[in-house]
Design a protein around this motif. Sequence first.
Motif, PDB file in Angstrom:
ATOM      1  N   UNK A 148      -6.014   9.339   0.945  1.00 35.37           N
ATOM      2  CA  UNK A 148      -5.731   8.201   0.410  1.00 35.37           C
ATOM      3  C   UNK A 148      -5.272   7.644   1.826  1.00 35.37           C
ATOM      4  N   UNK A 167       1.572   4.222  -2.299  1.00 31.72           N
ATOM      5  CA  UNK A 167       0.883   5.770  -1.822  1.00 31.72           C
ATOM      6  C   UNK A 167       1.985   6.533  -2.847  1.00 31.72           C
ATOM      7  N   UNK A 186      -3.969   5.301 -10.229  1.00 35.51           N
ATOM      8  CA  UNK A 186      -3.996   4.837  -9.441  1.00 35.51           C
ATOM      9  C   UNK A 186      -4.763   5.145  -7.963  1.00 35.51           C
ATOM     10  N   UNK A 191       3.929   6.480  -5.735  1.00 31.10           N
ATOM     11  CA  UNK A 191       4.145   6.359  -6.385  1.00 31.10           C
ATOM     12  C   UNK A 191       2.419   7.529  -6.885  1.00 31.10           C
ATOM     13  N   UNK A 192       1.018   7.256  -6.424  1.00 29.70           N
ATOM     14  CA  UNK A 192       0.392   7.869  -6.792  1.00 29.70           C
ATOM     15  C   UNK A 192       0.603   9.003  -6.250  1.00 29.70           C
ATOM     16  N   UNK A 193       0.956   9.282  -5.445  1.00 26.80           N
ATOM     17  CA  UNK A 193       1.380  10.979  -4.332  1.00 26.80           C
ATOM     18  C   UNK A 193       2.631  11.485  -4.842  1.00 26.80           C
ATOM     19  N   UNK A 206       0.854  -1.173  -0.241  1.00 20.38           N
ATOM     20  CA  UNK A 206       0.291  -0.203   0.344  1.00 20.38           C
ATOM     21  C   UNK A 206       0.768   1.406  -0.013  1.00 20.38           C
ATOM     22  N   UNK A 207       2.110   0.543   1.127  1.00 24.71           N
ATOM     23  CA  UNK A 207       2.576   2.360   0.992  1.00 24.71           C
ATOM     24  C   UNK A 207       3.492   2.696  -0.198  1.00 24.71           C
TER      25      UNK A 207
END
Lengths: 516, 516
Positions: free
Chosen positions: B449, A464, B1, A466-468, A460-461
């Motif tokens: 998130x 995370x 994502x 990558x997403x942010x 998840x992190x």
Amino acid sequence: MHRSAPFGLLLVLCILSGIDSGKVLVFPLDGSHWVNMKVLIEELHSRGHNVTVLRASNSWYIKEESPLYNSITIPNTGGFDEEFFGLLIGRLLKIRREGHSIWSRLQLDYEIIMMFKSMHEDMMQMMERMLEDKEIIKSIQDVQYDVVLADPAAGGGAILAYKLNIPLVFNVRWTIQGEGHFAIAPSPLSYVPVPGAELTDKMSFLQRVKNVMTYLFTWFQLAVIADPIFTSFCLKHFGPSVNYFSLFQDADIWLMRNDFTFEFPRPTMPNIVYMGGFQCKPAKPLPADLEEFVQSSGNHGVIIMSLGTLIAQLPQDVTEDIAAAFAQLPQKVIWRYTGPRPVTLGNNTLLVDWLPQNDLLGHPQITVFVAHGGTNGVQEAIYHGVPILGVPLVFDQPDNLFRMEAKGTAKIVDIATLDRTVFLEALKEVLHNPSYKENMQRLSKLHHDQPMKPLDRAVFWIEFVMRNRGAPHLRTQSFRMSWIEYHTIDVILTLMATLFIFAFLFLYVIRYLFRV
Amino acid sequence: MHRSAPFGLLLVLCILSGIDSGKVLVFPLDGSHWVNMKVLIEELHSRGHNVTVLRASNSWYIKEESPLYNSITIPNTGGFDEEFFGLLIGRLLKIRREGHSIWSRLQLDYEIIMMFKSMHEDMMQMMERMLEDKEIIKSIQDVQYDVVLADPAAGGGAILAYKLNIPLVFNVRWTIQGEGHFAIAPSPLSYVPVPGAELTDKMSFLQRVKNVMTYLFTWFQLAVIADPIFTSFCLKHFGPSVNYFSLFQDADIWLMRNDFTFEFPRPTMPNIVYMGGFQCKPAKPLPADLEEFVQSSGNHGVIIMSLGTLIAQLPQDVTEDIAAAFAQLPQKVIWRYTGPRPVTLGNNTLLVDWLPQNDLLGHPQITVFVAHGGTNGVQEAIYHGVPILGVPLVFDQPDNLFRMEAKGTAKIVDIATLDRTVFLEALKEVLHNPSYKENMQRLSKLHHDQPMKPLDRAVFWIEFVMRNRGAPHLRTQSFRMSWIEYHTIDVILTLMATLFIFAFLFLYVIRYLFRV
């Protein structure tokens, strides 16, 4: 009040759904650390991410070709290879076997210092070769990776993430500065035992002295070995304004390979994510012949012994003593061992080249795990609730096992004094005193009682970040302060000086008034 | 994502399944804190737990009868009631309105100190009455509660948990010692701003001086007010070996009512669980008349204004100025306001006794939230991504809004200088400068998130404590050390003295040899 079994499965489904594919650049450390990193790579691959692994041309574990990842091979001719490591382990074992004199302690420290020196120099040479190879750098830049996933026990990941301006996630237990927490979390030496000191979170005055001394010694090693190597590299490639230690303290997320069933409670930071035991899985059925052997133990149960990735063999006299001790027990024994067959070997002991350690530890008939105390093995023992008879050999193994012993889940045999009687008595103690198993199963229950599986949390992190494009809101930059600023010493001295001046003026005026 | 929508739902299902019913004893704080506690009670109730709430006979928010909980009413005649609080708020507002002189600052501090004194004394009197009432204590003991869930801004929860030997979970932002973290997590004053100081995690030298001074002042208040009250209570009821502050630092889990979208990054502890925004929910449709009013705003959008649970009314001149400013805007305004209708009120402004704040903040047509800066409201604004025009009034409100201003998500208007021009200009700034909305929506995205919804995480850890009879493996007991031990001062002095003696002896021997 127990969590239900399908919880983990549902969670995986939840997380799987709705995540696109990302591009992950992995900078691993060779050896046993690679075993850990591969677990993350497998999971990232299975969730549809594209993984690229940077490897040295003389890597001894990291294969060039894999269905899980692409690889980029950096030419490396440094001496820090499998042979170097094998010889080093041999020397370390020999010293450990000789006892605990100050002389042997100094020899051990010298060997470790030289190992780190060689490892860091080798890594920086490789990085140098890499940064100077415009083609490789351009090919990496062109891919536009979303995240660098690195093991900070090797120094290259942070340099690469900085050079390419990519967010950075660490898969960490050790950094070039020692245990991971010490690099970014406040670690009061009064209740945070320094790794290697073999202390708990409750220390007497003398133990706290030992803790501070161990810390100073670790710090001294760092200042003498790692600091000059990394500082001169950064100076050459990035100029004087870039401090290597800030680069690496700047990582977005620290996926820590432990948790508080293994660690003692201590301060942490918002960007530290605990994933201890992330590599563990429920046991699969054993191969038929192994299952038959296990079942043949009847009510006595089975002991398994393995000394981890790096050490398949002990000195011959130790091996003979261990085999002789095993032979005197009614239990069956499965022993991962690749040397010449011990003369004293009993009929109850099965020697194997390799064993399905996780599946065996999860088998209800296994009663004791004879282990060297590598982090992976200890965490698998916690996961499956199997008590440990520890034979610590090198590196962090004595300290890992000390933690387990302090929690009542392991007994330690010192290889310096190990003979067949000592080994047998210790083994019988763990077999027959029920507290070892009870404590380990209590720890195991706590480890499993988490809102999320450690591997899911870790991924998840990574996703995370990558997403942010990073996680700056979780990351303090307090390490950019000077030591004096960080500890508020300048402010305290200023306030004290001010107070002093006011007191002085006050007294002066009073004296003047009296005179008048 | 992006995470998929059903994630939260599945997670709730996962957690719901397989958890038996537990018995929870809740020790809340009255007022706006009760609003928060009730959210946890609702969730615990819906998951099948039996909740019992301890309330004072003169409570002004906590009802005796509820479908969600049973209650135990403790007779209380103390003066710390709704009327006391209403008068206090009136006095505080009057002082705030007068400006920022040292005199008004001293008046504010005096009022707050007297409030805490009255609150703590009242609480300890109630606890005294409770502990002396053998019948109540026996009836509580007979139920065998699994956990005490308490708000540590009131002092009673920790005392009760100790008296009954029940594990303790805190629902916390403030404790009797100030902000929750400062009671158990290392908080270096060099980068952790003390609440009330209106500082960020990046401070100049003078700001760090201010931070230390604010800390010392807070500590002084504590030592003068809270310490004697709690210490004498513990001495009387538990003897000299029990220290109140240890009792309360000993809580198993600290459910912290914030997270790092609101807070600046800072050290934390393994038993701190962040649940900021746990009270927030996706918006439900508005009542038809309100929806019609909102839609009538067309492209201009709607401003909503509310000053929280405690303050329905401002001084009349301020109210007139705000109404006049609103009247000059093309936007529609929904204003929670219960006083006399302002003369300057425009046609675009709807006065309401109460507003569905969460549903309005989640409505796409809402453009700005005019708020007093209570934690609940700020977190709802973060959850829904609505920028804030802040009118901070009392308590932690200035500091909460300062945090939002530092993150570029709010603009603050000082009530001391507020007039119609100042208010209008500030409102236009938040309406027309897109950065406020962009920053708040970025913060909102980060807040959402998370691997788990904050409320699910909170309840998981309450249930964890019930399942495992506490969480000692996550809890350091370092606070039981003396200040000198905790900071390793004894060891440092000993090592320095040793070094000094050796250096002295060395020089002495050298001198002796030279003479010879």
